[in-house]
Scaffold this motif. Sequence first.
Motif, mmCIF file in Angstrom:
data_model
loop_
_atom_site.group_PDB
_atom_site.id
_atom_site.type_symbol
_atom_site.label_atom_id
_atom_site.label_comp_id
_atom_site.label_asym_id
_atom_site.label_seq_id
_atom_site.Cartn_x
_atom_site.Cartn_y
_atom_site.Cartn_z
ATOM 1 N N ASP A 144 0.812 -1.226 0.000
ATOM 2 C CA ASP A 144 0.000 0.000 0.000
ATOM 3 C C ASP A 144 0.847 1.279 0.000
ATOM 4 O OD1 ASP A 144 -2.057 -1.831 0.285
ATOM 5 O OD2 ASP A 144 -2.214 -1.552 2.454
ATOM 6 N N MET A 186 -6.032 -2.565 -4.848
ATOM 7 C CA MET A 186 -5.933 -2.476 -3.384
ATOM 8 C C MET A 186 -5.311 -1.143 -2.947
ATOM 9 S SD MET A 186 -4.769 -6.249 -2.151
ATOM 10 C CE MET A 186 -5.946 -7.556 -1.884
ATOM 11 N N GLU A 239 -9.619 0.606 -3.831
ATOM 12 C CA GLU A 239 -10.653 -0.030 -3.008
ATOM 13 C C GLU A 239 -11.212 0.918 -1.940
ATOM 14 O OE1 GLU A 239 -8.901 -3.413 -1.000
ATOM 15 O OE2 GLU A 239 -7.369 -2.198 -0.032
ATOM 16 N N ARG A 262 -11.992 -4.954 5.919
ATOM 17 C CA ARG A 262 -11.523 -5.305 4.573
ATOM 18 C C ARG A 262 -12.393 -4.554 3.579
ATOM 19 N NH1 ARG A 262 -8.341 -6.560 7.319
ATOM 20 N NH2 ARG A 262 -7.089 -8.420 7.562
#
Length: 366
Positions: A144, A186, A239, A262
């Motif tokens: 990330d 992500m 996301e 999540r």
Amino acid sequence: MSDKKIKRIGVLTGGGDCPGLNAVIRAVVKTAINKYDLEVIGYQDGFGGLIKNMALKLDVAAVSGILPRGGTILGTTNRDNPFKYPVMQDGKRVYVDKSDEILTNLREHEIDALVVIGGDGSLSIAREFWDKGFPVVGVPKTIDNDLSATDVTFGFDTALVTATEAIDKLHTTAESHHRVMVLEVMGRYAGWIALHSGIAGGADAILIPEIPYQIDNVCNKVKERLARGKKFSIVVVAEGAKPLGGEMVVQKIIEDSADPIRLGGIGNLTAKQLELCSELETRVTVLGHLQRGGSPTPFDRLLGTRYGAHAVHILMEKKFGEMVCLRGTEIKSVPIVDAVKELRRVPPDGDVVRAAKSVGISFGDE
Ligand code: F6P
């Protein structure tokens, strides 16, 4: 404890896996043995391995050939926080503190210091062990790229390559079928993967958590392209992206995890809305864990090696409670406590976003 001569160290990987973890493990083991004549013990499956004493001796042969391999030879988990460890009592799940048990195990194994390779969750746990007086050093990992004390985390570059290749491939179908192709990537609460891969892959719109979007603006981008004879569009959605005044889409909650939320699902939502307003057929691809897998890029292997070697150097200098980091072109270290304080997020007015806007990419904010 900190005056003791260091002879034997432990190493573990915690949190989600990430390309480059094996490069770090290899560098830790080789530096420890070749330069300092230390013994290295690997703990399996993150902090869970410390609780359950799942340990193995790591010599140079044990790390031979792992540099190009994705994942982690030690295994990992994003559960098993020793300070809040789930156990069943009278049929009910309760959380107990196992940290003292771990300290006893470490003493029994004569481990003098620990190298923790992890993201913000694992590094926070590492810091708590240092607060209790056990010598630790940290190595930051996450695809990330959202840790504030380092310019880059290893794993990000590999994820970027995977995401960019996906955009390149989606272009083919988008162009042939005159479709809008939405790619969900992500990144949790930071839009680095979406931003960088979107620019590198020539996306037409990029939606990131740091810049709330209005779907009409994204739709206008698609229509404007249509009017210019471009019968397809590529939209990259992080996301964690959210509409102006709206919320992120949560896919599931994992109670035992250091970060239980999540994310996932925003790609489908965006695609439905875009199909309605643009009248172009729309498809969604959720890249998911593909972007965490595979062989690390040369950049991540190099960064992982530099981090791993430096972690052992600072450990021998007794700079405990510190985490290695990259500042500009130099490897340095900072107190873990500063490193996990805040997330590094995309600056909405930064030069990367400005460059993207200059080449016509929409962020849905105007
Ligand atoms: O932090 C890395 C990451 O891959 C995030 O980008 C993503 O939100 C999350 O982990 C997914 O976690 P899991 O592997 O538990 O589904």
